[in-house]
Design a protein around this motif. Structure first.
Motif, PDB file in Angstrom:
ATOM      1  N   GLU A  78       5.282  -1.852  -2.001  1.00  8.86           N
ATOM      2  CA  GLU A  78       3.828  -1.859  -2.167  1.00  8.86           C
ATOM      3  C   GLU A  78       3.433  -1.776  -3.636  1.00  8.86           C
ATOM      4  O   GLU A  78       2.424  -2.329  -4.048  1.00  8.86           O
ATOM      5  CB  GLU A  78       3.215  -0.686  -1.400  1.00  8.86           C
ATOM      6  N   VAL A  79       4.217  -1.069  -4.437  1.00  6.91           N
ATOM      7  CA  VAL A  79       3.866  -0.821  -5.834  1.00  6.91           C
ATOM      8  C   VAL A  79       4.349  -1.925  -6.766  1.00  6.91           C
ATOM      9  O   VAL A  79       3.625  -2.354  -7.666  1.00  6.91           O
ATOM     10  CB  VAL A  79       4.453   0.542  -6.292  1.00  6.91           C
ATOM     11  N   LEU A  80       5.559  -2.400  -6.542  1.00  5.22           N
ATOM     12  CA  LEU A  80       6.169  -3.343  -7.477  1.00  5.22           C
ATOM     13  C   LEU A  80       5.411  -4.672  -7.615  1.00  5.22           C
ATOM     14  O   LEU A  80       5.310  -5.182  -8.731  1.00  5.22           O
ATOM     15  CB  LEU A  80       7.629  -3.573  -7.119  1.00  5.22           C
ATOM     16  N   PRO A  81       4.838  -5.234  -6.544  1.00  2.00           N
ATOM     17  CA  PRO A  81       4.051  -6.459  -6.754  1.00  2.00           C
ATOM     18  C   PRO A  81       2.858  -6.243  -7.692  1.00  2.00           C
ATOM     19  O   PRO A  81       2.531  -7.114  -8.497  1.00  2.00           O
ATOM     20  CB  PRO A  81       3.588  -6.840  -5.347  1.00  2.00           C
ATOM     21  N   ALA A  82       2.260  -5.084  -7.612  1.00  4.62           N
ATOM     22  CA  ALA A  82       1.141  -4.784  -8.522  1.00  4.62           C
ATOM     23  C   ALA A  82       1.628  -4.720  -9.965  1.00  4.62           C
ATOM     24  O   ALA A  82       0.943  -5.174 -10.881  1.00  4.62           O
ATOM     25  CB  ALA A  82       0.481  -3.467  -8.117  1.00  4.62           C
ATOM     26  N   LEU A  83       2.817  -4.180 -10.165  1.00  7.56           N
ATOM     27  CA  LEU A  83       3.369  -4.133 -11.517  1.00  7.56           C
ATOM     28  C   LEU A  83       3.683  -5.531 -12.026  1.00  7.56           C
ATOM     29  O   LEU A  83       3.519  -5.824 -13.209  1.00  7.56           O
ATOM     30  CB  LEU A  83       4.634  -3.269 -11.547  1.00  7.56           C
TER      31      LEU A  83
END
Length: 100
Positions: A30-35
């Motif tokens: 969930e977090v890595l695509p935003a990064l």
């Protein structure tokens, strides 16, 4: 006949991996695509080497987390298999020595 190997303990280890380790690793999905989305804006706000380093690090972490989750799933499967093998071995030995 007393068992020295505790298959239920080994199975609980596997269940603990599924319950506590794998979800943490998968939560990074969930977090890595935003990064990764930040990558594009970095190329206009920081130096090219810094932006490239960030992109490479983000990509590496994404692959590492997915790989780690898969390794822990395989470990759980191996623990379950080991517990079953030991149970089967104990049962076979017990029968061979006249147990039920």
């Amino acid at each position: 006949m007393t068992r020295i190997f505790d298959p239920e303990f080994v199975r609980r280890l596997g269940e603990g991996i599924d319950a506590k380790v794998v979800p943490v690793l998968e939560s990074t999905d969930e977090v890595l695509p935003a990064l990764s989305e930040i990558d594009r804006s970095l190329y206009t706000t920081v130096t090219l080497p810094m932006a490239a380093a960030y992109s490479l690090a983000t990509s590496t972490v994404t692959e590492s987390m997915a790989g780690a989750a898969e390794c822990f799933r395989q470990m759980r499967d191996a623990l379950d298999s080991c517990a079953q093998d030991m149970t089967d071995t104990d049962d076979a030995c017990s029968k061979a020595f006249g147990g039920n």
